[in-house]
Design a protein around this motif. Sequence first.
Motif, PDB file in Angstrom:
ATOM      1  N   PHE A 105       2.542  14.294  -9.575  1.00 25.08           N
ATOM      2  CA  PHE A 105       3.596  15.302  -9.609  1.00 25.08           C
ATOM      3  C   PHE A 105       4.328  15.423 -10.969  1.00 25.08           C
ATOM      4  O   PHE A 105       4.530  16.509 -11.501  1.00 25.08           O
ATOM      5  N   TRP A 106       4.637  14.140 -11.733  1.00 26.69           N
ATOM      6  CA  TRP A 106       4.899  14.361 -12.887  1.00 26.69           C
ATOM      7  C   TRP A 106       3.963  14.968 -13.880  1.00 26.69           C
ATOM      8  O   TRP A 106       4.478  15.622 -14.941  1.00 26.69           O
ATOM      9  N   ASP A 107       2.795  14.588 -13.888  1.00 25.45           N
ATOM     10  CA  ASP A 107       1.582  15.081 -14.682  1.00 25.45           C
ATOM     11  C   ASP A 107       1.603  16.675 -14.547  1.00 25.45           C
ATOM     12  O   ASP A 107       1.354  17.332 -15.242  1.00 25.45           O
ATOM     13  N   MET A 108       1.824  16.935 -13.358  1.00 23.98           N
ATOM     14  CA  MET A 108       1.304  18.365 -13.071  1.00 23.98           C
ATOM     15  C   MET A 108       2.884  19.488 -13.458  1.00 23.98           C
ATOM     16  O   MET A 108       2.587  20.416 -13.854  1.00 23.98           O
ATOM     17  N   PHE A 109       3.957  18.728 -13.439  1.00 25.89           N
ATOM     18  CA  PHE A 109       5.320  19.444 -13.474  1.00 25.89           C
ATOM     19  C   PHE A 109       6.058  19.225 -14.839  1.00 25.89           C
ATOM     20  O   PHE A 109       6.964  19.663 -14.769  1.00 25.89           O
TER      21      PHE A 109
ATOM     22  N   THR B 247       0.774  -1.243   0.043  1.00 27.05           N
ATOM     23  CA  THR B 247       0.084   0.122   0.086  1.00 27.05           C
ATOM     24  C   THR B 247       0.817   1.213   0.070  1.00 27.05           C
ATOM     25  O   THR B 247       0.716   2.337  -0.855  1.00 27.05           O
ATOM     26  N   LEU B 248       2.016   1.143   0.718  1.00 26.22           N
ATOM     27  CA  LEU B 248       2.697   2.564   0.866  1.00 26.22           C
ATOM     28  C   LEU B 248       3.601   2.680  -0.319  1.00 26.22           C
ATOM     29  O   LEU B 248       3.395   3.711  -0.970  1.00 26.22           O
ATOM     30  N   CYS B 249       3.846   1.492  -1.143  1.00 22.72           N
ATOM     31  CA  CYS B 249       4.660   1.684  -2.516  1.00 22.72           C
ATOM     32  C   CYS B 249       3.570   2.527  -3.726  1.00 22.72           C
ATOM     33  O   CYS B 249       3.704   3.020  -4.465  1.00 22.72           O
ATOM     34  N   LEU B 250       2.303   1.594  -3.437  1.00 23.17           N
ATOM     35  CA  LEU B 250       1.251   2.208  -4.416  1.00 23.17           C
ATOM     36  C   LEU B 250       1.136   3.584  -4.217  1.00 23.17           C
ATOM     37  O   LEU B 250       0.912   4.437  -5.264  1.00 23.17           O
ATOM     38  N   VAL B 251       0.842   4.154  -3.055  1.00 23.07           N
ATOM     39  CA  VAL B 251       0.666   5.513  -2.662  1.00 23.07           C
ATOM     40  C   VAL B 251       1.924   6.438  -3.074  1.00 23.07           C
ATOM     41  O   VAL B 251       1.667   7.363  -3.784  1.00 23.07           O
ATOM     42  N   VAL B 252       2.982   6.127  -3.007  1.00 25.25           N
ATOM     43  CA  VAL B 252       4.122   6.696  -3.542  1.00 25.25           C
ATOM     44  C   VAL B 252       4.121   6.836  -4.940  1.00 25.25           C
ATOM     45  O   VAL B 252       4.426   7.654  -5.588  1.00 25.25           O
ATOM     46  N   VAL B 253       3.929   5.621  -5.655  1.00 26.03           N
ATOM     47  CA  VAL B 253       3.982   5.608  -7.129  1.00 26.03           C
ATOM     48  C   VAL B 253       2.639   6.646  -7.693  1.00 26.03           C
ATOM     49  O   VAL B 253       3.101   7.362  -8.596  1.00 26.03           O
ATOM     50  N   LEU B 254       1.497   6.411  -7.171  1.00 29.87           N
ATOM     51  CA  LEU B 254       0.641   7.545  -7.305  1.00 29.87           C
ATOM     52  C   LEU B 254       0.920   8.839  -7.236  1.00 29.87           C
ATOM     53  O   LEU B 254       0.555   9.706  -8.162  1.00 29.87           O
ATOM     54  N   ILE B 255       1.522   9.294  -6.261  1.00 30.02           N
ATOM     55  CA  ILE B 255       1.846  10.671  -5.834  1.00 30.02           C
ATOM     56  C   ILE B 255       2.968  11.114  -7.137  1.00 30.02           C
ATOM     57  O   ILE B 255       2.802  12.118  -7.380  1.00 30.02           O
ATOM     58  N   ALA B 256       3.917  10.251  -7.195  1.00 30.29           N
ATOM     59  CA  ALA B 256       4.870  10.421  -8.350  1.00 30.29           C
ATOM     60  C   ALA B 256       4.376  10.681  -9.615  1.00 30.29           C
ATOM     61  O   ALA B 256       4.659  11.898 -10.160  1.00 30.29           O
ATOM     62  N   ILE B 257       3.297   9.719 -10.057  1.00 29.25           N
ATOM     63  CA  ILE B 257       2.596  10.165 -11.276  1.00 29.25           C
ATOM     64  C   ILE B 257       1.802  11.311 -11.344  1.00 29.25           C
ATOM     65  O   ILE B 257       2.041  12.125 -12.330  1.00 29.25           O
TER      66      ILE B 257
END
Length: 138
Positions: A31-35, A19-29
């Motif tokens: 931020f990538w999509d925003m910036f 679950t922690l890894c999934l949350v980190v990946v979703l947050i990274a995606i």
Amino acid sequence: MRDDEDTPSISRGLLRVGTLCLVVVLIAILFWDMFSETAALRRLAATAKNYRYAERCDADGNLIATGQPNCVDLNHYVFVYGPISRAFRRACSGKTAAMLSFEAGKVARSEINLVDKMLQFRARNGVNSPCGPYDSGK
């Protein structure tokens, strides 16, 4: 294996790590999509596509009499919409005059975002944003 509250089982520990890894990946995606530069180019293309142009320009930003309306004067920039959109930066932005080609790797993300915001401002308000206090030469 028994699941005590004092000592969680291996399966519960793996579930937590997953679950922690999934949350980190979703947050990274997110931020990538925003910036990212690609996302900025996509947003600019969507804004430019929906804008109603009144002036006609050639590929160098010069006004012409014939053809489809494809450009707008934004004070800081003259934006020319086309297969490869371009903006011609004026000195009033506090920077030297330049031609910006909105292709991946050809222009800074900050310039893309600035032109996008100016185009949105013009579409919303019907007027250009002012050059600001850093105006050089006026």
